[in-house]
Design a protein around this motif. Structure first.
Motif, PDB file in Angstrom:
ATOM      1  N   ILE A   3       0.824  -1.137   0.055  1.00  0.00           N
ATOM      2  CA  ILE A   3       0.076  -0.098   0.002  1.00  0.00           C
ATOM      3  C   ILE A   3       0.828   1.209   0.068  1.00  0.00           C
ATOM      4  O   ILE A   3       1.762   1.356   0.711  1.00  0.00           O
ATOM      5  N   GLU A   4       0.427   2.207  -0.797  1.00  0.00           N
ATOM      6  CA  GLU A   4       1.227   3.427  -0.884  1.00  0.00           C
ATOM      7  C   GLU A   4       0.173   4.690  -0.449  1.00  0.00           C
ATOM      8  O   GLU A   4      -1.068   4.714  -0.696  1.00  0.00           O
ATOM      9  N   PHE A   5       0.737   5.440   0.318  1.00  0.00           N
ATOM     10  CA  PHE A   5       0.272   6.454   0.758  1.00  0.00           C
ATOM     11  C   PHE A   5       0.377   7.788   0.103  1.00  0.00           C
ATOM     12  O   PHE A   5       1.553   7.947  -0.043  1.00  0.00           O
ATOM     13  N   VAL A   6      -0.528   8.358  -0.567  1.00  0.00           N
ATOM     14  CA  VAL A   6      -0.249   9.475  -1.433  1.00  0.00           C
ATOM     15  C   VAL A   6      -1.280  10.855  -0.825  1.00  0.00           C
ATOM     16  O   VAL A   6      -1.891  10.681   0.031  1.00  0.00           O
ATOM     17  N   SER A   7      -1.038  11.999  -1.575  1.00  0.00           N
ATOM     18  CA  SER A   7      -1.586  13.136  -0.894  1.00  0.00           C
ATOM     19  C   SER A   7      -3.053  13.415  -1.495  1.00  0.00           C
ATOM     20  O   SER A   7      -4.082  14.138  -0.847  1.00  0.00           O
ATOM     21  N   ARG A   8      -3.460  12.634  -2.685  1.00  0.00           N
ATOM     22  CA  ARG A   8      -4.673  12.941  -3.492  1.00  0.00           C
ATOM     23  C   ARG A   8      -5.037  11.979  -4.396  1.00  0.00           C
ATOM     24  O   ARG A   8      -4.199  11.183  -4.953  1.00  0.00           O
ATOM     25  N   LEU A  54      -8.802   1.161  -7.146  1.00  0.00           N
ATOM     26  CA  LEU A  54      -7.541   1.695  -7.756  1.00  0.00           C
ATOM     27  C   LEU A  54      -6.840   2.576  -6.722  1.00  0.00           C
ATOM     28  O   LEU A  54      -5.892   3.070  -6.774  1.00  0.00           O
ATOM     29  N   SER A  55      -7.851   3.545  -6.038  1.00  0.00           N
ATOM     30  CA  SER A  55      -7.352   3.958  -4.980  1.00  0.00           C
ATOM     31  C   SER A  55      -8.399   4.358  -3.849  1.00  0.00           C
ATOM     32  O   SER A  55      -9.732   4.263  -4.250  1.00  0.00           O
ATOM     33  N   CYS A  56      -8.217   4.812  -2.717  1.00  0.00           N
ATOM     34  CA  CYS A  56      -9.203   5.184  -1.760  1.00  0.00           C
ATOM     35  C   CYS A  56      -8.800   6.327  -0.945  1.00  0.00           C
ATOM     36  O   CYS A  56      -7.647   6.568  -0.581  1.00  0.00           O
ATOM     37  N   THR A  57      -9.945   7.400  -0.961  1.00  0.00           N
ATOM     38  CA  THR A  57      -9.466   8.605  -0.283  1.00  0.00           C
ATOM     39  C   THR A  57     -10.417   9.007   0.738  1.00  0.00           C
ATOM     40  O   THR A  57     -11.655   8.766   0.320  1.00  0.00           O
ATOM     41  N   VAL A  58      -9.989   9.481   1.715  1.00  0.00           N
ATOM     42  CA  VAL A  58     -11.152   9.999   2.694  1.00  0.00           C
ATOM     43  C   VAL A  58     -10.929  11.394   3.058  1.00  0.00           C
ATOM     44  O   VAL A  58      -9.971  11.849   3.422  1.00  0.00           O
ATOM     45  N   HIS A  59     -11.926  12.099   3.335  1.00  0.00           N
ATOM     46  CA  HIS A  59     -11.774  13.541   3.623  1.00  0.00           C
ATOM     47  C   HIS A  59     -12.736  13.615   4.939  1.00  0.00           C
ATOM     48  O   HIS A  59     -13.804  13.070   5.091  1.00  0.00           O
ATOM     49  N   ALA A  60     -12.262  14.612   6.043  1.00  0.00           N
ATOM     50  CA  ALA A  60     -13.164  15.011   7.004  1.00  0.00           C
ATOM     51  C   ALA A  60     -13.709  16.299   6.707  1.00  0.00           C
ATOM     52  O   ALA A  60     -13.411  16.964   6.433  1.00  0.00           O
ATOM     53  N   GLY A  61     -15.289  16.162   7.236  1.00  0.00           N
ATOM     54  CA  GLY A  61     -16.109  17.472   6.982  1.00  0.00           C
ATOM     55  C   GLY A  61     -15.816  18.268   7.826  1.00  0.00           C
ATOM     56  O   GLY A  61     -15.411  18.175   9.191  1.00  0.00           O
ATOM     57  N   HIS A  69     -16.126   9.466   1.552  1.00  0.00           N
ATOM     58  CA  HIS A  69     -15.131   8.549   0.984  1.00  0.00           C
ATOM     59  C   HIS A  69     -15.259   8.499  -0.633  1.00  0.00           C
ATOM     60  O   HIS A  69     -16.431   8.556  -1.186  1.00  0.00           O
ATOM     61  N   TYR A  70     -14.044   8.528  -1.339  1.00  0.00           N
ATOM     62  CA  TYR A  70     -14.008   8.667  -2.769  1.00  0.00           C
ATOM     63  C   TYR A  70     -13.030   7.636  -3.239  1.00  0.00           C
ATOM     64  O   TYR A  70     -11.722   7.539  -2.758  1.00  0.00           O
ATOM     65  N   SER A  71     -13.750   6.658  -4.129  1.00  0.00           N
ATOM     66  CA  SER A  71     -12.734   5.716  -4.468  1.00  0.00           C
ATOM     67  C   SER A  71     -12.794   5.428  -5.874  1.00  0.00           C
ATOM     68  O   SER A  71     -13.995   5.640  -6.488  1.00  0.00           O
ATOM     69  N   GLN A  72     -11.739   5.162  -6.448  1.00  0.00           N
ATOM     70  CA  GLN A  72     -11.614   4.722  -8.091  1.00  0.00           C
ATOM     71  C   GLN A  72     -11.492   3.319  -8.311  1.00  0.00           C
ATOM     72  O   GLN A  72     -11.110   2.561  -7.739  1.00  0.00           O
ATOM     73  N   ARG A 224     -17.486  21.398   2.688  1.00  0.00           N
ATOM     74  CA  ARG A 224     -16.253  21.522   2.814  1.00  0.00           C
ATOM     75  C   ARG A 224     -15.419  20.381   3.535  1.00  0.00           C
ATOM     76  O   ARG A 224     -16.174  20.105   4.491  1.00  0.00           O
ATOM     77  N   TYR A 225     -14.102  19.970   3.035  1.00  0.00           N
ATOM     78  CA  TYR A 225     -13.732  19.052   3.690  1.00  0.00           C
ATOM     79  C   TYR A 225     -12.167  19.303   3.840  1.00  0.00           C
ATOM     80  O   TYR A 225     -11.572  19.884   2.992  1.00  0.00           O
ATOM     81  N   THR A 226     -11.526  18.628   4.902  1.00  0.00           N
ATOM     82  CA  THR A 226     -10.119  18.548   4.659  1.00  0.00           C
ATOM     83  C   THR A 226      -9.603  17.131   4.373  1.00  0.00           C
ATOM     84  O   THR A 226     -10.194  16.246   4.883  1.00  0.00           O
ATOM     85  N   PRO A 227      -8.623  17.141   3.557  1.00  0.00           N
ATOM     86  CA  PRO A 227      -8.058  15.790   3.083  1.00  0.00           C
ATOM     87  C   PRO A 227      -7.618  15.181   4.258  1.00  0.00           C
ATOM     88  O   PRO A 227      -6.776  15.824   5.005  1.00  0.00           O
ATOM     89  N   ALA A 228      -7.840  13.848   4.562  1.00  0.00           N
ATOM     90  CA  ALA A 228      -7.137  12.977   5.481  1.00  0.00           C
ATOM     91  C   ALA A 228      -6.405  12.100   5.269  1.00  0.00           C
ATOM     92  O   ALA A 228      -5.497  11.641   6.031  1.00  0.00           O
ATOM     93  N   LEU A 229      -6.783  11.103   4.199  1.00  0.00           N
ATOM     94  CA  LEU A 229      -6.237  10.062   3.713  1.00  0.00           C
ATOM     95  C   LEU A 229      -6.362   9.641   2.454  1.00  0.00           C
ATOM     96  O   LEU A 229      -7.384   9.633   2.136  1.00  0.00           O
ATOM     97  N   SER A 230      -5.223   9.145   1.799  1.00  0.00           N
ATOM     98  CA  SER A 230      -5.385   8.659   0.402  1.00  0.00           C
ATOM     99  C   SER A 230      -4.575   7.427   0.251  1.00  0.00           C
ATOM    100  O   SER A 230      -3.378   7.517   0.522  1.00  0.00           O
ATOM    101  N   LEU A 231      -5.156   6.184  -0.287  1.00  0.00           N
ATOM    102  CA  LEU A 231      -4.438   5.055  -0.148  1.00  0.00           C
ATOM    103  C   LEU A 231      -4.221   4.498  -1.898  1.00  0.00           C
ATOM    104  O   LEU A 231      -5.321   5.031  -2.555  1.00  0.00           O
TER     105      LEU A 231
END
Length: 238
Positions: A3-8, A54-61, A69-72, A224-231
């Protein structure tokens, strides 16, 4: 697979056929933080699933209680295979760490158009604004026409907001919704844009008025959300 941690998320990848977007209500800012940590642990503690996202991204409201949750995904079949074989174990771990999470629906989208709104592409978003637009009835041509109208308004705006980084417009596969995943340098930059002379982020122009009065729009919202985690799976590069 590691698993790779990425910014977006990588919005340019051609293999992402669909996107799944859902919201969790976790109740409090402390539980937001705990849930993000639990998601990180549930995914990092296992090999990346095959088939899987292909990716999983989580943002905090900004509201202090929700997670977006935003996943490709390659396609719906890969999502359904993961749903059958890989989803429950991860969610069980998350629920054990943060009991009582309310999972509020899920929508399926395709990325339709993206735009860089100014500044170097290397700028990292400090804020993600999710704009939901709902239409009366299913009409895929109308979805795309509305998005095209936004691009015309952006391209003719005499005073575009300086804090915008990118806008990524998604159309729901059922023909009823549009989602704009808008990246901003900060929450304050988006708030400043809303405080400008126009009705919303855009200036007072005929093009923006057409977007704002488009027939068939029945609802939506801006959050609005703050980026929290993207994998994503390891070894893919940027």
């Amino acid at each position: 697979m590691s698993i790779e941690f990425v910014s977006r998320p990588d919005f340019t990848r051609a293999d992402a056929g669909i996107v799944k977007v859902s919201t969790w209500d976790v109740g409090t800012p402390e539980r937001q933080r705990q849930a993000v940590e639990a998601i990180r642990d549930a995914w990092a503690g296992r090999p990346w699933p095959q088939p899987g996202p292909l990716s999983c991204t989580v943002h905090a409201g900004e509201d202090g209680k929700t997670l977006l949750h935003y996943s490709q995904w390659k396609d719906e079949e890969s999502y359904l295979a993961f749903f059958r074989d890989g989803r429950d174990a991860r969610n069980d771990d998350i629920d054990a760490a943060v009991p009582g999470i309310e999972r509020i629906g899920i929508h399926t989208y395709e990325l339709y158009r993206s735009s860089r709104l100014g500044g170097p592409d290397a700028r990292e978003p400090g804020c993600v604004v999710i704009v939901d637009v709902e239409f009366e009835g299913a009409d895929k041509a109308r979805q795309r026409d509305w998005v095209d109208g936004v691009f015309e308004a952006l391209g003719t705006d005499p005073a575009p907001a300086p804090g915008g980084i990118g806008a990524h417009f998604h159309v729901s596969t059922d023909g009823t919704r549009v989602l704009n995943y808008a990246e901003w340098v900060s929450t304050q930059a988006h708030a400043d844009a809303l405080a400008g002379p126009g009705d919303g982020v855009g200036s007072r122009t005929p093009q923006w008025e057409r977007v704002q009065t488009y027939p068939g729009v029945t609802g939506g919202g801006v959050h609005r959300y703050t980026p929290a985690l993207s994998l994503r799976p390891g070894g893919q590069g940027r």
